[in-house]
Design a protein around this motif. Structure first.
Motif, PDB file in Angstrom:
ATOM      1  N   ASP A  98       0.840  -1.199   0.000  1.00 35.49           N
ATOM      2  CA  ASP A  98       0.000   0.000   0.000  1.00 35.49           C
ATOM      3  C   ASP A  98       0.870   1.242   0.000  1.00 35.49           C
ATOM      4  OD1 ASP A  98       0.567   0.762   2.903  1.00 35.49           O
ATOM      5  OD2 ASP A  98      -0.345  -1.210   3.175  1.00 35.49           O
ATOM      6  N   THR A  99       0.244   2.376  -0.257  1.00 36.31           N
ATOM      7  CA  THR A  99       0.925   3.667  -0.273  1.00 36.31           C
ATOM      8  C   THR A  99       0.121   4.663   0.553  1.00 36.31           C
ATOM      9  OG1 THR A  99      -0.198   4.224  -2.358  1.00 36.31           O
ATOM     10  CG2 THR A  99       2.024   3.299  -2.509  1.00 36.31           C
ATOM     11  N   PRO A 100       0.780   5.701   1.092  1.00 35.79           N
ATOM     12  CA  PRO A 100       0.109   6.636   2.002  1.00 35.79           C
ATOM     13  C   PRO A 100      -1.043   7.417   1.371  1.00 35.79           C
ATOM     14  CG  PRO A 100       2.490   6.802   2.233  1.00 35.79           C
ATOM     15  CD  PRO A 100       2.238   5.953   1.026  1.00 35.79           C
ATOM     16  N   ASP A 101      -1.161   7.399   0.050  1.00 34.67           N
ATOM     17  CA  ASP A 101      -2.261   8.118  -0.586  1.00 34.67           C
ATOM     18  C   ASP A 101      -3.561   7.313  -0.587  1.00 34.67           C
ATOM     19  OD1 ASP A 101      -1.485   6.191  -2.389  1.00 34.67           O
ATOM     20  OD2 ASP A 101      -1.418   7.527  -4.124  1.00 34.67           O
ATOM     21  N   GLY A 102      -3.574   6.195   0.138  1.00 35.00           N
ATOM     22  CA  GLY A 102      -4.793   5.422   0.243  1.00 35.00           C
ATOM     23  C   GLY A 102      -5.018   4.460  -0.901  1.00 35.00           C
ATOM     24  N   ARG A 103      -3.951   3.852  -1.386  1.00 36.96           N
ATOM     25  CA  ARG A 103      -4.058   2.841  -2.434  1.00 36.96           C
ATOM     26  C   ARG A 103      -3.409   1.548  -1.957  1.00 36.96           C
ATOM     27  NH1 ARG A 103      -5.389   5.199  -7.438  1.00 36.96           N
ATOM     28  NH2 ARG A 103      -5.355   7.486  -7.349  1.00 36.96           N
ATOM     29  N   ALA A 104      -3.956   0.434  -2.418  1.00 34.40           N
ATOM     30  CA  ALA A 104      -3.410  -0.876  -2.056  1.00 34.40           C
ATOM     31  C   ALA A 104      -3.458  -1.790  -3.272  1.00 34.40           C
ATOM     32  CB  ALA A 104      -4.186  -1.495  -0.905  1.00 34.40           C
ATOM     33  N   THR A 105      -2.512  -2.703  -3.333  1.00 33.06           N
ATOM     34  CA  THR A 105      -2.464  -3.680  -4.412  1.00 33.06           C
ATOM     35  C   THR A 105      -2.213  -5.055  -3.826  1.00 33.06           C
ATOM     36  OG1 THR A 105      -0.083  -3.329  -4.744  1.00 33.06           O
ATOM     37  CG2 THR A 105      -1.596  -2.023  -6.109  1.00 33.06           C
ATOM     38  N   GLY A 106      -2.530  -6.072  -4.597  1.00 35.72           N
ATOM     39  CA  GLY A 106      -2.280  -7.434  -4.156  1.00 35.72           C
ATOM     40  C   GLY A 106      -2.078  -8.349  -5.344  1.00 35.72           C
ATOM     41  N   ARG A 107      -1.307  -9.400  -5.127  1.00 36.03           N
ATOM     42  CA  ARG A 107      -1.088 -10.419  -6.152  1.00 36.03           C
ATOM     43  C   ARG A 107      -1.245 -11.781  -5.486  1.00 36.03           C
ATOM     44  NH1 ARG A 107       2.439 -13.836  -8.708  1.00 36.03           N
ATOM     45  NH2 ARG A 107       2.424 -13.778 -10.993  1.00 36.03           N
ATOM     46  N   VAL A 108      -1.977 -12.684  -6.145  1.00 34.92           N
ATOM     47  CA  VAL A 108      -2.225 -13.989  -5.554  1.00 34.92           C
ATOM     48  C   VAL A 108      -2.570 -14.985  -6.646  1.00 34.92           C
ATOM     49  CG1 VAL A 108      -4.702 -13.544  -5.202  1.00 34.92           C
ATOM     50  CG2 VAL A 108      -3.519 -15.199  -3.737  1.00 34.92           C
ATOM     51  N   THR A 109      -2.190 -16.221  -6.441  1.00 37.53           N
ATOM     52  CA  THR A 109      -2.633 -17.339  -7.273  1.00 37.53           C
ATOM     53  C   THR A 109      -3.356 -18.310  -6.356  1.00 37.53           C
ATOM     54  OG1 THR A 109      -0.754 -17.073  -8.787  1.00 37.53           O
ATOM     55  CG2 THR A 109      -1.931 -19.173  -8.850  1.00 37.53           C
ATOM     56  N   VAL A 110      -4.634 -18.497  -6.581  1.00 41.47           N
ATOM     57  CA  VAL A 110      -5.469 -19.298  -5.687  1.00 41.47           C
ATOM     58  C   VAL A 110      -5.485 -20.751  -6.149  1.00 41.47           C
ATOM     59  CG1 VAL A 110      -7.745 -19.540  -4.652  1.00 41.47           C
ATOM     60  CG2 VAL A 110      -6.869 -17.263  -5.210  1.00 41.47           C
ATOM     61  N   GLY A 111      -5.264 -21.658  -5.207  1.00 44.16           N
ATOM     62  CA  GLY A 111      -5.175 -23.077  -5.543  1.00 44.16           C
ATOM     63  C   GLY A 111      -6.379 -23.890  -5.099  1.00 44.16           C
ATOM     64  N   LYS A 112      -6.225 -25.194  -5.171  1.00 41.29           N
ATOM     65  CA  LYS A 112      -7.312 -26.146  -4.945  1.00 41.29           C
ATOM     66  C   LYS A 112      -7.973 -26.035  -3.567  1.00 41.29           C
ATOM     67  CE  LYS A 112      -9.252 -29.750  -7.130  1.00 41.29           C
ATOM     68  NZ  LYS A 112      -9.965 -29.608  -8.424  1.00 41.29           N
ATOM     69  N   PRO A 113      -7.251 -25.712  -2.497  1.00 46.16           N
ATOM     70  CA  PRO A 113      -7.911 -25.626  -1.194  1.00 46.16           C
ATOM     71  C   PRO A 113      -9.015 -24.568  -1.120  1.00 46.16           C
ATOM     72  CG  PRO A 113      -5.559 -25.877  -0.894  1.00 46.16           C
ATOM     73  CD  PRO A 113      -5.781 -25.619  -2.359  1.00 46.16           C
ATOM     74  N   HIS A 114      -9.030 -23.623  -2.071  1.00 47.77           N
ATOM     75  CA  HIS A 114     -10.021 -22.547  -2.041  1.00 47.77           C
ATOM     76  C   HIS A 114     -10.972 -22.627  -3.232  1.00 47.77           C
ATOM     77  CE1 HIS A 114      -6.611 -21.023   0.406  1.00 47.77           C
ATOM     78  NE2 HIS A 114      -7.602 -20.712   1.206  1.00 47.77           N
ATOM     79  N   ALA A 137      -6.228  -0.276   1.951  1.00 47.70           N
ATOM     80  CA  ALA A 137      -6.219   1.073   1.386  1.00 47.70           C
ATOM     81  C   ALA A 137      -6.699   2.091   2.411  1.00 47.70           C
ATOM     82  CB  ALA A 137      -7.085   1.120   0.135  1.00 47.70           C
ATOM     83  N   VAL A 138      -7.728   1.724   3.155  1.00 49.61           N
ATOM     84  CA  VAL A 138      -8.266   2.622   4.181  1.00 49.61           C
ATOM     85  C   VAL A 138      -7.229   2.875   5.266  1.00 49.61           C
ATOM     86  CG1 VAL A 138     -10.014   2.822   5.998  1.00 49.61           C
ATOM     87  CG2 VAL A 138     -10.666   2.032   3.714  1.00 49.61           C
ATOM     88  N   ARG A 139      -6.567   1.819   5.733  1.00 45.85           N
ATOM     89  CA  ARG A 139      -5.529   2.000   6.758  1.00 45.85           C
ATOM     90  C   ARG A 139      -4.355   2.806   6.233  1.00 45.85           C
ATOM     91  NH1 ARG A 139      -6.457  -3.459   8.188  1.00 45.85           N
ATOM     92  NH2 ARG A 139      -4.500  -4.116   7.230  1.00 45.85           N
ATOM     93  N   ALA A 140      -4.013   2.597   4.961  1.00 48.34           N
ATOM     94  CA  ALA A 140      -2.892   3.344   4.379  1.00 48.34           C
ATOM     95  C   ALA A 140      -3.171   4.839   4.365  1.00 48.34           C
ATOM     96  CB  ALA A 140      -2.608   2.851   2.961  1.00 48.34           C
ATOM     97  N   ALA A 141      -4.445   5.198   4.273  1.00 45.73           N
ATOM     98  CA  ALA A 141      -4.830   6.608   4.265  1.00 45.73           C
ATOM     99  C   ALA A 141      -4.921   7.195   5.664  1.00 45.73           C
ATOM    100  CB  ALA A 141      -6.170   6.768   3.546  1.00 45.73           C
ATOM    101  N   GLY A 142      -4.602   6.372   6.676  1.00 45.22           N
ATOM    102  CA  GLY A 142      -4.620   6.856   8.045  1.00 45.22           C
ATOM    103  C   GLY A 142      -5.932   6.664   8.758  1.00 45.22           C
ATOM    104  N   ARG A 143      -6.807   5.862   8.180  1.00 46.29           N
ATOM    105  CA  ARG A 143      -8.098   5.584   8.803  1.00 46.29           C
ATOM    106  C   ARG A 143      -8.071   4.195   9.452  1.00 46.29           C
ATOM    107  NH1 ARG A 143     -10.570  10.080   9.362  1.00 46.29           N
ATOM    108  NH2 ARG A 143     -12.455   8.835   9.717  1.00 46.29           N
ATOM    109  N   GLY A 144      -8.709   4.068  10.584  1.00 44.02           N
ATOM    110  CA  GLY A 144      -8.829   2.763  11.215  1.00 44.02           C
ATOM    111  C   GLY A 144     -10.258   2.273  11.119  1.00 44.02           C
TER     112      GLY A 144
END
Length: 229
Positions: A98-114, A137-144
């Motif tokens: 994430d970045t302080p401007d309130g953005r977040a990213t993620g990368r994942v490959t989901v397998g058979k257990p899900h 993203a919300v936490r990155a922007a300083g919000r809880g």
């Protein structure tokens, strides 16, 4: 009870490495368990070994309201998170940033257990992944705070074994309420949205937070505070 006091930086790093190694091994075991077609006697033998290993891990444990020493609940870093925790045997191992401007990213490959429908990621898992990047993203922007509402639109089936990308950005803030939006795409076809979500997050009033988290053994500021106090 969990052993000892808080860990120093070097001790925590060493424990995190060991916790992550065990988590990775357990995720391999979970994948093997849901894909195996070995004979029943072999299943029984493995089950017996698994119970022996569980007993070894229970020799020292923590209660339901004790925070793991490898965690940092003030920033929201959870080593056993069921979404991204390196130590979790059930996490799909989302790698997020994430970045302080309130953005977040993620990368994942989901397998058979899900898996939900054959060959497809379970819809609840899709929602969970989106909820996590929204909250990040919300936490990155300083919000809880905590998720108050989550609206997910499933645009396309999400295939197992396909590298996926998630992105989220914070929206408007009114008092204790903050909105955010997120989307999920396949890494090799980023122009096609597979799922998208909108979330509303509410930071708890101090007295409410004290009630909700009354039994925790450490402060959990990432879920109870916001930048405007």
């Amino acid at each position: 009870m969990a052993e000892g006091a808080a860990l120093g930086p070097g001790e925590r790093a060493a424990r995190r490495e060991a916790v992550g190694d065990l988590g990775g091994a357990l995720r391999e075991l979970a994948d093997a368990a849901v894909r195996t077609e070995v004979p029943e006697d072999e299943l029984a033998g493995v089950a017996a070994v698994a119970r022996e290993l569980a007993a070894r891990l229970r020799a020292r444990g923590r209660g339901l309201h004790e925070v793991a020493r490898v965690d940092d609940p003030e920033t929201g870093e959870r080593w056993y998170s069921p979404v991204y925790g390196p130590g979790s045997p059930v996490a799909p191992s989302l790698v997020a940033a994430d970045t302080p401007d309130g953005r977040a990213t993620g990368r994942v490959t989901v397998g058979k257990p899900h898996e939900g429908p054959p060959g497809l990621v379970h819809g609840g898992v899709v929602a969970t992944l989106l909820d996590h990047v929204l909250a990040r993203a919300v936490r990155a922007a300083g919000r809880g705070g905590l998720t108050a509402t989550l609206t997910v639109r499933y645009r396309r089936p999400v295939q197992l074994g396909v590298p996926l990308l998630l992105s989220a950005e914070v929206g408007e803030t009114h008092g204790r309420r903050t909105t955010a939006t997120a989307r999920l795409v396949a890494e090799d076809v980023p122009e096609v949205v597979l799922a998208e979500a909108e979330g509303l997050f509410v930071s708890l009033r101090p007295e409410r937070a004290a009630s909700v988290f009354a039994h925790m053994d450490r402060p959990v500021g990432a879920w109870t505070s916001s930048s405007d106090g």
